[in-house]
Scaffold this active site. Structure first.
Site, mmCIF file in Angstrom:
data_model
loop_
_atom_site.group_PDB
_atom_site.id
_atom_site.type_symbol
_atom_site.label_atom_id
_atom_site.label_comp_id
_atom_site.label_asym_id
_atom_site.label_seq_id
_atom_site.Cartn_x
_atom_site.Cartn_y
_atom_site.Cartn_z
ATOM 1 C CE LYS A 55 -3.803 -2.395 2.279
ATOM 2 N NZ LYS A 55 -4.503 -2.753 3.517
ATOM 3 C CD GLN A 99 -3.377 -4.151 6.827
ATOM 4 O OE1 GLN A 99 -3.335 -3.166 6.113
ATOM 5 N NE2 GLN A 99 -4.015 -5.249 6.461
ATOM 6 C CG ASP A 122 -9.609 0.239 5.396
ATOM 7 O OD1 ASP A 122 -9.499 -0.013 4.180
ATOM 8 O OD2 ASP A 122 -8.897 -0.285 6.267
#
Ligand code: NAP
Length: 284
Positions: A55, A99, A122
């Site tokens: 990412k 994460q 997200d």
């Protein structure tokens, strides 16, 4: 093989090129200012390290700033919440990605709730999930956005289609069901208590598997000509496999995504797209 294999890597490269162009326009309109994505990893989980490294690399490749915070596996929840509070207030940060999964001492829901919804790239906060559930604009989770792009790219007819989603997680299944409903599909969501999975799946014009069990979708469960999207990532003795028995299902389906090279690359591309969107929408 009769199915067309949908190339997620190629489509993701197109999305990244569009994002890079958007970043150039963003910078030109704002005296060289660049969108910034903050990634936070707690602990040393090997898969998380690999995902976040990918990412960060792609964030920089499209011209955005990557800000990374690596915390120790014993980090107390309060320390992580303080960090999120400071990223929320940081003018150079447009997107925050924590994460998952997090170590056991940390309450994942509390962490997600602490993220400013305007920086929630997200799409996991209750605010963004609620907006999506109501069919209103917001930041949409990356994997379901990627699945929808793959279906559009494959030319799948969604309006009026029978769409079956396997899995009801907040990360994939639930938001995807909302997105497909928004496309006027007739949506069924299956889970571990679904009685006759094969019967439900075999109705599907569009079948999306997000279960996390290797090859749970077999050829007899798939309607001839269906579009099949495999979200699953399972590490097995045969290497990385999806939730779909690819070789056999490809004989029946009309279009299918491979694992790897299908949904995975699109997830990161959508993260970059969400970060640009968050940066563009945020008053500076
Ligand atoms: P998750 O939170 O574990 O959810 C799995 C879902 O599948 C649950 O709703 C569960 O039902 C359901 N399920 C489990 N076994 C089932 C069965 N035999 N039949 C029907 N439903 C079943 O997983 P997730 O986060 O959504 O991820 C799913 C998979 O996608 C994993 O392999 C993950 O690694 C992968 N993934 C890939 C990407 C990507 O970028 N490619 C992104 C995210 C996730 P219950 O709710 O009843 O327990």
């Amino acid at each position: 093989m009769s199915a067309r294999v949908i190339d997620g890597r190629a489509l993701a490269a197109e999305v990244r090129e569009r994002v890079a162009e958007g970043v150039r326009e963003f910078a030109a309109a704002r005296d060289g200012d660049l969108p910034g994505l903050a990634t936070v990893v707690v602990g040393e989980d090997a898969a998380s390290q690999v995902y976040v490294a990918g990412k960060r690399k792609q964030t920089e490749e499209v011209g955005m700033r990557s800000i990374h915070q690596q915390l120790g596996s014993a980090t107390p929840q309060d320390e992580l919440l303080d960090l999120i509070g400071s990223l929320n207030g940081d003018e150079t940060v447009d997107g925050i990605l924590v994460q998952l999964p997090l170590p056991g001492q940390i309450d994942q829901d509390a962490v997600i709730a602490a993220i400013d919804p305007a920086k929630d790239v997200d799409g996991l906060t209750a605010t963004n999930a609620g907006l999506l559930a109501q069919g209103r604009p917001g930041l949409v989770p990356c994997t379901p956005r990627g699945v929808l792009e793959l279906l559009r790219h494959a030319g799948a007819e969604l309006e009026g289609a029978e769409a079956v989603v396997l899995g009801r997680s907040i990360l994939v299944g639930r938001p995807l069901a909302s997105l497909l409903l928004g496309e006027n599909a007739t949506v069924t969501v299956c889970h571990s208590c679904t009685r006759d999975l094969a019967a439900v799946c075999s109705r599907a014009d569009v079948l999306v598997a997000a279960v996390g069990s290797p090859r749970v979708v077999t050829a007899d469960m798939v309607k001839p000509g269906a579009s099949v999207i495999d979200v699953g990532i399972n590490r097995t003795e045969d290497g990385l496999v999806g939730d779909v028995d690819f070789d056999a299902v490809a004989e029946v389906a009309g279009a299918i995504t491979p694992v790897p090279g299908g949904v995975g690359p699109m997830t990161i591309a959508m993260l970059l797209s969400n970060t640009l969107r968050a940066a563009s929408d945020r008053p500076r």
